[in-house]
Design an enzyme around this catalytic site. Structure first.
Site, mmCIF file in Angstrom:
data_model
loop_
_atom_site.group_PDB
_atom_site.id
_atom_site.type_symbol
_atom_site.label_atom_id
_atom_site.label_comp_id
_atom_site.label_asym_id
_atom_site.label_seq_id
_atom_site.Cartn_x
_atom_site.Cartn_y
_atom_site.Cartn_z
ATOM 1 N N CYS A 179 70.363 48.715 -44.402
ATOM 2 C CA CYS A 179 69.687 48.653 -45.703
ATOM 3 C C CYS A 179 68.164 48.618 -45.603
ATOM 4 C CB CYS A 179 70.156 47.431 -46.478
ATOM 5 S SG CYS A 179 71.923 47.122 -46.347
ATOM 6 N N HIS A 314 64.519 42.692 -52.461
ATOM 7 C CA HIS A 314 65.711 43.351 -51.921
ATOM 8 C C HIS A 314 66.778 43.320 -53.006
ATOM 9 C CE1 HIS A 314 68.478 44.889 -48.987
ATOM 10 N NE2 HIS A 314 69.261 43.827 -49.068
ATOM 11 N N HIS A 351 72.297 50.347 -54.936
ATOM 12 C CA HIS A 351 71.704 50.094 -53.627
ATOM 13 C C HIS A 351 71.807 51.373 -52.814
ATOM 14 C CE1 HIS A 351 70.581 48.501 -49.892
ATOM 15 N NE2 HIS A 351 71.472 47.545 -49.717
#
Length: 471
Positions: A179, A314, A351
Site C-alpha cells: 500500500c 492513509h 484504496h
C-alpha cells in the site's frame, strides 16, 4: 551529498492520472470537488460477482463484498504508438500498458519532449505489485506460453520498458511495498534527484484488479468492507474497498525547474521511509513507527509540525488501523493552536493499493492549486477508540477553503508489510512572470499528433477545454 543537496526542495512539474472518477487531473478534481464516490458493483468484465458472493464471511471460496472502484476501458491500448507490436501487447499486463500511457501524459503535462530525453539521466520509479493478468493465463497451460510472457508479466519490465521507450539512462526500479509503494517511489525519486543521480524523475504507481481470489483472501482476513464504503475515522469503519488506477508525477530539483522556466504544480519539501519492525503482527500498524516516519519527513523538510495545515491520511477505514494512525498524528502534532485538517481520498475512490500514495499526493496538489480541500466522505460518528478530546485534528466533512499562507501538507502511506512513507508538500512558489516583449492580440497554437485522427481529436478536446474556461 552536502547538507543543501540533502534537503533541496523538489518541484512537481508534471502529473497525470487515471483514477476512478477522473481520467485526468482536471476530471479528478471535479469529481473530488463535488464529493464523488466512485465505488460500484464489480463489473461483469472482471468476473461474475453474484456467483462469487456470500454474505457469510466463513463461506468457503466466497467473498462477502460485491464492491470496488474500477477503471473503464482498461483494455484500450494503441501499441504502435509505443513501438510495440499487437502480438506483444496481447501478452503485456494491462498495468504496463496503463503506465506507458499515463507516463506519456505526465511528460506532456510537464511540457517535456520525450524524444529529447534520450540518454539523459532520468529516473523511473514504479510502484507495482499485483500479477492478476499473468495468473489468469496459468489455467490455459502451454497454449498461453509465448516469447513475450516473461517481459509482459514482469514487474521489473514495467519500469524497464518505460525507460527503454524513453531511451533514458537513470535508475529504473519497480517498487513493491504494497500500500505504500507509490509514495515510496516519490521518496526514492527525491533522493535520486538530490544526489545528482537523476536530473528528472518519474514517480508512479499502478494497480488493476482481475483476480477474484485476491478479494476472497482479503475477505477471509476480514480486511474488506462488507458494505462497500471506506469510512475513515468513523465509528462504523469496517474495512477498506479495493480500487484501481495509475498516477504519475514528474519531478525535478526546484532550482533547476525555476532556472528552466518550468510550470511548478507544487513542491515536495521532505520525505521519509521506515518499517514497523517487530509489532503485534506482520500486518498490524505500528504507532511509534508512524510517529517516527512523520517526524523524520518534517525534519528532512525543515518544517515545524505547527506549519502543517492538512494531512492526507492513509485512512483506510479499518477498525485497527484508524485509531493507531490517529494516535500517531495526535502525538506528532500535539499542542497546536489551530486544528490540523484531516481527510482521506480512499473515501472517494477506494484504496488503490500500489497506486494509493500517488493518488493522495495528486489530490493534495490539486487542492493547493484550487485553494480548497475536498470533504472526506462517510464520516458521521467519530470512532470511539480515538481520543478526540486530545486530538489536535478535525476530519473534514465539507469542502474547506485553504488559506494561501498555510498550504503545507503531509501525505501518509502505510504498507501492510510494514513499510511506511510520508511526504511533506508545499504550494508552488510565487514567481515573477516576465511579460512578452510584444503584446499580440492573436497567438498561433501548434498542435501535433501521430495520426490525422488523433490530431483532430486533440483539437476537439482543446476546443472543449477552452469553452469551459472563464471568460
Amino acid at each position: 551529498m552536502n547538507a543543501k543537496s540533502r534537503n533541496e526542495p523538489i518541484a512537481v512539474i508534471g502529473m497525470a492520472c487515471r483514477f476512478p472518477g477522473g481520467a485526468n487531473p482536471e476530471e479528478f478534481w471535479q469529481f473530488l470537488a463535488r464529493g464523488g464516490d466512485a465505488v460500484s458493483e464489480i463489473p461483469p468484465d472482471r468476473w461474475d460477482a453474484a456467483a462469487m458472493y456470500d454474505p457469510d464471511p466463513n463461506a468457503p471460496g466466497k467473498m462477502y463484498t460485491k464492491s470496488g472502484a474500477f477503471l473503464p476501458d482498461f483494455d484500450q491500448f494503441s501499441p504502435q504508438f509505443f513501438g510495440i507490436s499487437p502480438r506483444e501487447a496481447q501478452f503485456m499486463d494491462p498495468q504496463q500498458r496503463l503506465l506507458l500511457e499515463v507516463s506519456w501524459e505526465a511528460l506532456e503535462n510537464a511540457s517535456v519532449v520525450p524524444e529529447k530525453l534520450t540518454e539523459q539521466q532520468v529516473g523511473v520509479f514504479v510502484g507495482i505489485g499485483t500479477s492478476d493478468y499473468g495468473d489468469q493465463q496459468v489455467p490455459l497451460g502451454s497454449k498461453a506460453v509465448d516469447a513475450y510472457n516473461g517481459t509482459g508479466g514482469s514487474h521489473a519490465a514495467a519500469a524497464g520498458r518505460l525507460s527503454y521507450f524513453l531511451g533514458v539512462r537513470g535508475p529504473s526500479l519497480a517498487i513493491d511495498t504494497a500500500c505504500s509503494s507509490s509514495l515510496v517511489t516519490a521518496h526514492l525519486a527525491m533522493m535520486s534527484l538530490r544526489s545528482g543521480e537523476s536530473d528528472l524523475a518519474l514517480a508512479s504507481g499502478v494497480n488493476l484488479n482481475f483476480a477474484a481470489d485476491v478479494f476472497i483472501s482479503l475477505c477471509k482476513a476480514r480486511m474488506l468492507s462488507p458494505d462497500g464504503h471506506c469510512k475513515a475515522f468513523d465509528a462504523s469503519a469496517n474495512g477498506y474497498v479495493r480500487g484501481e488506477g495509475c498516477g504519475v508525477v514528474v519531478l525535478k530539483r526546484l532550482s533547476d525547474a525555476i532556472a528552466d522556466g518550468d510550470h511548478i504544480h507544487a513542491v515536495l519539501r521532505g520525505s521519509a521511509v521506515n518499517h514497523n519492525g517487530r509489532s503485534s503482527g506482520l500486518t498490524v500498524p505500528s504507532g511509534p513507527a508512524q510517529q517516527e516516519v512523520i517526524r523524520t519527513a518534517l525534519k528532512n523538510a525543515g518544517i515545524e509540525p505547527s506549519a502543517v495545515s492538512y494531512i492526507e491520511a492513509h485512512g483506510t477505514g479499518t477498525a485497527v488501523g484508524d485509531p493507531i494512525e490517529a494516535a500517531a498524528l495526535a502525538a506528532v502534532f500535539a499542542g497546536r493552536e489551530t486544528p490540523l485538517l484531516l481527510g482521506s481520498v480512499k473515501t472517494n475512490c477506494g484504496h488503490l493499493e500500489w497506486a494509493a500514495g500517488v493518488c493522495g499526493l495528486i489530490k493534495v496538489i490539486l487542492s493547493m492549486r484550487h485553494g480548497v480541500i475536498p470533504a472526506s466522505l462517510h464520516f458521521r460518528e467519530p470512532n470511539p477508540l480515538i481520543k478526540w478530546d486530545k486530538a489536535p485534528f478535525r476530519v473534514l466533512t465539507e469542502p474547506t477553503p485553504w488559506p494561501s499562507d498555510h498550504r503545507i501538507a503531509g501525505v501518509s502511506s502505510f504498507g501492510f508489510g510494514g513499510t511506511n512513507a510520508h511526504v511533506v508538500v508545499e504550494q508552488a512558489p510565487s514567481l515573477d512572470v516576465v511579460p512578452p516583449a510584444v503584446d499580440r492580440p492573436l497567438h498561433l497554437l501548434n498542435l501535433s499528433a501521430k495520426s490525422d485522427k488523433s490530431l483532430r481529436e486533440l483539437a476537439s478536446r482543446l476546443a472543449d477545454h477552452i469553452e469551459e474556461l472563464p471568460a
